[in-house]
Scaffold this motif. Structure first.
Motif, PDB file in Angstrom:
ATOM      1  N   ARG A   1     -17.613  71.327 -24.784  1.00  0.00           N
ATOM      2  CA  ARG A   1     -17.966  70.258 -26.032  1.00  0.00           C
ATOM      3  C   ARG A   1     -18.757  70.785 -27.286  1.00  0.00           C
ATOM      4  O   ARG A   1     -18.211  70.821 -28.387  1.00  0.00           O
ATOM      5  CB  ARG A   1     -18.540  69.267 -25.844  1.00  0.00           C
ATOM      6  CG  ARG A   1     -17.589  68.201 -24.752  1.00  0.00           C
ATOM      7  CD  ARG A   1     -18.304  67.273 -24.264  1.00  0.00           C
ATOM      8  NE  ARG A   1     -18.736  66.247 -25.088  1.00  0.00           N
ATOM      9  CZ  ARG A   1     -18.883  64.782 -24.803  1.00  0.00           C
ATOM     10  NH1 ARG A   1     -18.434  64.670 -23.486  1.00  0.00           N
ATOM     11  NH2 ARG A   1     -19.157  64.012 -25.432  1.00  0.00           N
ATOM     12  N   PHE A   2     -19.707  71.575 -26.871  1.00  0.00           N
ATOM     13  CA  PHE A   2     -20.823  72.143 -27.844  1.00  0.00           C
ATOM     14  C   PHE A   2     -20.563  73.713 -28.071  1.00  0.00           C
ATOM     15  O   PHE A   2     -21.661  74.446 -28.184  1.00  0.00           O
ATOM     16  CB  PHE A   2     -22.153  71.778 -27.560  1.00  0.00           C
ATOM     17  CG  PHE A   2     -22.363  70.427 -27.881  1.00  0.00           C
ATOM     18  CD1 PHE A   2     -22.764  70.016 -29.117  1.00  0.00           C
ATOM     19  CD2 PHE A   2     -21.885  69.185 -26.884  1.00  0.00           C
ATOM     20  CE1 PHE A   2     -23.118  68.602 -29.228  1.00  0.00           C
ATOM     21  CE2 PHE A   2     -21.966  68.034 -27.194  1.00  0.00           C
ATOM     22  CZ  PHE A   2     -22.688  67.444 -28.403  1.00  0.00           C
TER      23      PHE A   2
ATOM     24  N   GLU B   1     -17.185  60.164 -41.823  1.00  0.00           N
ATOM     25  CA  GLU B   1     -16.828  61.234 -41.530  1.00  0.00           C
ATOM     26  C   GLU B   1     -15.471  61.607 -42.662  1.00  0.00           C
ATOM     27  O   GLU B   1     -15.024  62.914 -42.513  1.00  0.00           O
ATOM     28  CB  GLU B   1     -16.444  61.705 -40.121  1.00  0.00           C
ATOM     29  CG  GLU B   1     -17.509  62.140 -39.461  1.00  0.00           C
ATOM     30  CD  GLU B   1     -17.404  62.318 -37.987  1.00  0.00           C
ATOM     31  OE1 GLU B   1     -15.952  62.421 -37.719  1.00  0.00           O
ATOM     32  OE2 GLU B   1     -18.083  62.481 -37.178  1.00  0.00           O
TER      33      GLU B   1
ATOM     34  N   SER C   1     -13.849  63.862 -32.740  1.00  0.00           N
ATOM     35  CA  SER C   1     -15.219  63.924 -33.247  1.00  0.00           C
ATOM     36  C   SER C   1     -16.624  63.490 -32.688  1.00  0.00           C
ATOM     37  O   SER C   1     -17.647  63.962 -32.718  1.00  0.00           O
ATOM     38  CB  SER C   1     -15.209  63.553 -34.945  1.00  0.00           C
ATOM     39  OG  SER C   1     -15.481  62.112 -34.485  1.00  0.00           O
ATOM     40  N   LEU C   2     -16.024  62.519 -31.669  1.00  0.00           N
ATOM     41  CA  LEU C   2     -17.015  61.922 -30.891  1.00  0.00           C
ATOM     42  C   LEU C   2     -17.223  63.103 -29.643  1.00  0.00           C
ATOM     43  O   LEU C   2     -18.536  63.018 -29.036  1.00  0.00           O
ATOM     44  CB  LEU C   2     -16.633  60.666 -30.159  1.00  0.00           C
ATOM     45  CG  LEU C   2     -16.394  59.404 -31.098  1.00  0.00           C
ATOM     46  CD1 LEU C   2     -15.754  58.285 -30.513  1.00  0.00           C
ATOM     47  CD2 LEU C   2     -17.899  58.977 -31.633  1.00  0.00           C
ATOM     48  N   LEU C   3     -16.229  63.780 -29.423  1.00  0.00           N
ATOM     49  CA  LEU C   3     -16.592  64.635 -28.125  1.00  0.00           C
ATOM     50  C   LEU C   3     -17.533  65.930 -28.604  1.00  0.00           C
ATOM     51  O   LEU C   3     -18.278  66.260 -28.022  1.00  0.00           O
ATOM     52  CB  LEU C   3     -15.065  65.087 -27.822  1.00  0.00           C
ATOM     53  CG  LEU C   3     -14.964  65.499 -26.449  1.00  0.00           C
ATOM     54  CD1 LEU C   3     -15.172  64.647 -25.419  1.00  0.00           C
ATOM     55  CD2 LEU C   3     -13.378  65.995 -26.351  1.00  0.00           C
ATOM     56  N   VAL C   4     -17.248  66.476 -29.692  1.00  0.00           N
ATOM     57  CA  VAL C   4     -17.703  67.640 -30.109  1.00  0.00           C
ATOM     58  C   VAL C   4     -18.937  67.667 -30.734  1.00  0.00           C
ATOM     59  O   VAL C   4     -19.584  68.633 -31.158  1.00  0.00           O
ATOM     60  CB  VAL C   4     -16.774  68.656 -30.995  1.00  0.00           C
ATOM     61  CG1 VAL C   4     -15.526  69.142 -30.218  1.00  0.00           C
ATOM     62  CG2 VAL C   4     -16.543  67.892 -32.231  1.00  0.00           C
ATOM     63  N   GLY C   5     -19.557  66.294 -31.069  1.00  0.00           N
ATOM     64  CA  GLY C   5     -20.712  66.190 -31.516  1.00  0.00           C
ATOM     65  C   GLY C   5     -20.741  66.354 -33.086  1.00  0.00           C
ATOM     66  O   GLY C   5     -19.797  66.754 -33.847  1.00  0.00           O
TER      67      GLY C   5
END
Lengths: 532, 306
Positions: free
Chosen positions: A146-147, A414, B36-40
């Motif tokens: 994810r990161f 966003e 977008s919630l997943l990757v922060g």
């Protein structure tokens, strides 16, 4: 830092004689001779057969590329450690699995020298190949970390010899090691190859604790890694209760079913403090709760208006009456314990000055704007906004509240500039990497939404170039100075209504000591003991 | 009747499928982006775009559905976006805890509720009736959140009779089941009472009394049994409600249940998990309704299945 927010060790040195029932277990107190590796932090109390600690929810997966919240990372890191330790006061890196490190003159190559003689829980030696394996796995697209973007600058990882790793970047990137340390952990390559996609079911690392069991939304069970390089952990078994509801965590402590609870409602603080069975500690967190002001929208385009809003707010009252003392004033865009933190003078509560600034900006008759927020997302968010609403109305500014459901809120803030209708938003910001870059670089004018959620839509050429510069410089002192200058400019430009920096609240049985909580919610458990 | 059950079972699958299609589409209509919630916050757009591609979320909804349905036929409901675990695993690790809780709450509510309802109907006009009905109303109105915490304070902290929270043996089940049962119990009591009152006014009850049957036999054999049909209907509906509505109780008592899973998943827009839970809960509710319908015939032989 204030005295009551005192130090790194959240639950250290002890008051009062401890009632110890553990003698029965036949365990001898640890000798005072410290492990050779960390002489300064020898545990001083009595061993604990079974430590139970209740933390919040958000622990989804113990394989680091798939961890969700920082709390999740913290738990995973107890088994599969990060490469470095951290100084919780400054955010500086300290030796851990990496004993020493250096950056090449061109700022591109990091050479990491690893601790020798360390083994994973399955006996696999911890060496340069295993570090390489873990980093490459984290950035590989098929891992879907994810990161993964945190390590996007990595060009190459190379095992120079058994105990030396060389990481080459695509371009100089000063916060790299902080990013590397944030969401990675060293897992056993043997186990990962063996279990493949199922590795998350049984992670194996070098950490102070070995994995035993993970039951989602219920608990994680660990046992001591007796051969831990940092000395045998003082607790033989650890149960982390994953408890979503704060009031339930408090109940667990009061019923004696948890030794330590992490984060609880500030309203319970006084009661727990008065109770002789418990002790309460507050420490700074990396998060600030603030109102982003869209600097490209209507009256908020004028810096004087944004400054006026900041002058209108009485932060001391908010700290006392809304946050009930469990917070500090937000004095910058980043927080104590994060590298680069330079607290600013800020805006004193001065409604007259606020009115005057509004008149100067041609808004003497007041104006209205809307603040978007997710109810319940942050501690006391509704009360916080209502209080700010009150302050602003006294200087003639009408702040309307626009609550939205979480994911819908994200979608709204966003949206790209042309479609973005956000005038202001209540939001929590935090540099979880413990390096100020994570927050500060997002004020760059190239990182407007959708690249970030920074609805400030801030555009300042000087700040842009300073942000780029701090990412390149090699010397930490020079970098600190640049980060400080950016913080000054961001304060002067009043990009936010600066509000509060909520504290971590930890409560424990009185005789528990040695629990170490970091500003970014990570924590260390391997030296938790019972006071003698 | 076997033919009836078989026919109902055949209809059951398309119904569950319909629910699934609805859930699938609604999830994608409501605003919010799982990636977008997943990757922060602050992930570079390229990273988010790659993730979206890898998860197949860049495809048109009908393509996504066909892929999902094809996998579902092989009993593969995909992986949770949030935890990366298989959805079936996420559901089955929690389903027993939810069924256990809802089951226990149902037993308490039905047993105590029908008894209380019957008593207050038989003793209509007395103080007993008022007390029972006031208690039923209180049960109906008490928020689970508050009641759960009060029970914890009293029975777990002060008296130390039960554990505060978690799952394990029966001891862990008592307080949450009590908490969850209250509103259900209140409804059962009131429904039973009015149904029994109606039946008690019927001619055959007078006949039963006239031929000298004991009051107990009159009430249990003649009145209560005939009063049960509306009560069983309500019960079926309530159990369905509890399956999804136990989330507050699950949170307070920290039980890893389905309600919590789905609320979290909706918040995270964890599409595969929401779809999976909706499907399983729909299936369960449909089955319960089937059982309820079949039980009509057992309670009242005059009910015929055609």
């Amino acid at each position: 830092m204030r005295a009551r927010h005192s130090p790194r060790r959240v639950l250290t040195a002890l008051l009062g004689p401890a009632v110890l029932s553990l003698v029965v277990s036949g365990m001898l107190p640890l000798a005072h001779s410290a492990p050779a590796t960390s002489p300064a932090s020898a545990p001083s109390g009595q061993r604990i057969p079974h430590l139970t600690i209740a933390i919040g929810s958000g622990v989804e997966n113990l394989d680091l590329p798939h961890t969700a919240t920082v709390r999740n990372v913290a738990v995973a890191n107890l088994v599969t450690e990060e490469l470095f330790r951290i100084n919780p006061k400054t955010g500086d890196l300290l030796p851990g699995l990496v004993e020493s490190w250096e950056l090449s003159a061109d700022g591109l190559t990091y050479t990491l020298r690893l601790r020798r003689g360390v083994k994973f829980h399955d006996g696999t030696p911890f060496n340069a190949e295993s570090v390489k394996f873990n980093i490459l796995r984290f950035i590989a697209p098929e891992t879907r970390a994810r990161f993964g973007w945190l390590l996007a600058e990595v060009k190459d990882v190379e095992a120079a010899d058994e105990h030396t790793v060389r990481i080459t970047l695509k371009q100089p990137y000063a916060p790299f090691l902080a990013n590397l340390n944030y969401r990675t952990g060293m897992g056993s390559p043997t186990q990962m190859r063996r279990l493949g996609r199922d590795y998350a079911r049984h992670p194996i690392g070098t950490g102070p604790f070995r994995f035993v069991e993970f039951k989602k939304d219920a608990h994680v069970r660990l046992e001591a890694n007796r051969d831990y390089w940092g000395g045998r952990p003082t607790a033989d078994r650890v149960t982390l209760l994953l408890v979503a509801e704060e009031a339930t965590r408090v109940a667990l402590l009061e019923a004696g079913q948890a030794d330590i609870i992490v984060e609880f409602p500030p309203v319970d603080r006084q009661r727990l403090e008065r109770d002789a069975r418990f002790r309460v500690e507050m420490s700074p967190s990396t998060s600030v709760t603030v109102i982003d002001l869209n600097t490209q929208w209507g009256p908020l385009r004028d810096r004087r208006v944004r400054q006026a809003l900041n002058h209108a707010v009485n932060r001391q009252e908010i700290l006392t009456h809304v946050m009930l003392g469990a917070a500090l004033e937000a004095k910058s865009v980043i927080t104590p314990g994060v590298f680069g933190y330079a607290p600013q003078q800020g805006y004193a509560h001065d409604p007259n000055r606020a009115r005057q600034l509004l008149v100067e900006a041609g808004q003497g008759n007041g104006f209205a704007f809307k603040v978007t927020y997710r109810p319940g997302r942050y501690l006391n968010d509704a009360q916080l906004l209502e209080t700010v609403q009150g302050y602003l109305s006294r200087v003639g500014v009408k702040m309307e509240l626009n609550p939205m459901e979480g994911a819908a809120y994200n979608k709204a803030i966003e949206a790209p500039f042309e479609q973005n209708r956000t005038q202001a938003a209540l939001i929590g910001r935090g540099a979880g990497t413990l390096d100020g870059d994570l927050t500060i670089s997002r004020f760059h004018s190239k990182r407007w939404p959708p690249a970030t959620t920074f609805v400030t839509f801030y555009k300042n050429g000087r700040v842009d170039s300073l942000i780029e510069e701090q990412g390149r410089v090699r010397d930490p002192r020079r970098r600190f100075a640049i980060l400080a200058e950016i913080q000054r400019l961001l304060m002067w430009d009043a990009v936010w209504i600066y509000l509060v920096n909520p504290s971590h609240l930890v409560a424990a049985k009185r005789q528990i000591q040695g629990f170490e909580m970091f500003p970014n919610e990570k924590f260390l458990l391997h030296q938790v003991t019972l006071a003698r | 009747m076997l033919i009836y059950v078989a026919r109902r079972l055949v209809v059951l699958l398309p119904t569950a499928l319909g629910v699934l299609v609805l859930a699938f589409v609604i999830l994608r209509i409501i605003p919010g982006d799982p990636v977008s919630l997943l990757v922060g916050e602050g992930a570079p757009p390229e990273h988010a775009a790659r993730m979206r591609r890898q998860l197949g979320l860049d495809q048109p909804v009908h393509v996504q559905f066909v892929r999902f349905a094809a996998a579902a036929l092989r009993l593969d409901l995909g992986r949770s976006l949030n935890s990366n675990n298989p959805v079936t695993e996420e559901i089955f690790s929690r389903y027993p805890h939810t069924l256990e809780l809802v089951g226990a709450a149902t037993v308490i509510a039905v047993a105590a509720g029908t008894a209380a309802g019957a008593v207050s109907a038989v003793r209509a006009g007395t103080a007993a009736e008022s007390v029972v009905m006031i208690l039923a109303l209180v049960g109906l109105c008490t928020p689970h959140f508050w009641l759960g915490l009060m029970l914890i304070v009293l029975f777990a902290i002060k008296l130390n009779w039960f554990p505060v929270a978690g799952v394990g043996g029966v001891a862990y089940l008592v307080l949450p089941a009590l908490t969850l049962s209250t509103s259900f119990l209140g409804i059962m009591a009131r429904q039973t009472r009015s149904a029994v009152l109606d039946v008690l006014a019927e001619d055959y009850v007078r006949t039963a009394r006239a031929k000298g049957l004991a009051e107990w036999t009159v009430v249990s054999r003649h009145a209560l049994r005939n009063a049960l049909i509306p009560v069983v209907t309500i019960m079926g509906l309530q159990v369905g409600r509890l399956l999804g509505g136990s989330v507050v109780t699950e949170v307070v008592f920290n039980r890893p249940g389905l309600g919590r899973l789905v609320v979290q998943a909706v918040g995270q827009r964890d599409y595969p998990v929401v779809q999976g839970v909706v499907f399983f809960v729909a299936l369960t509710v449909l089955l319960i309704n089937l059982v309820v319908d079949v039980s009509y015939g057992l309670i009242n032989p005059r009910v015929r299945y055609a």
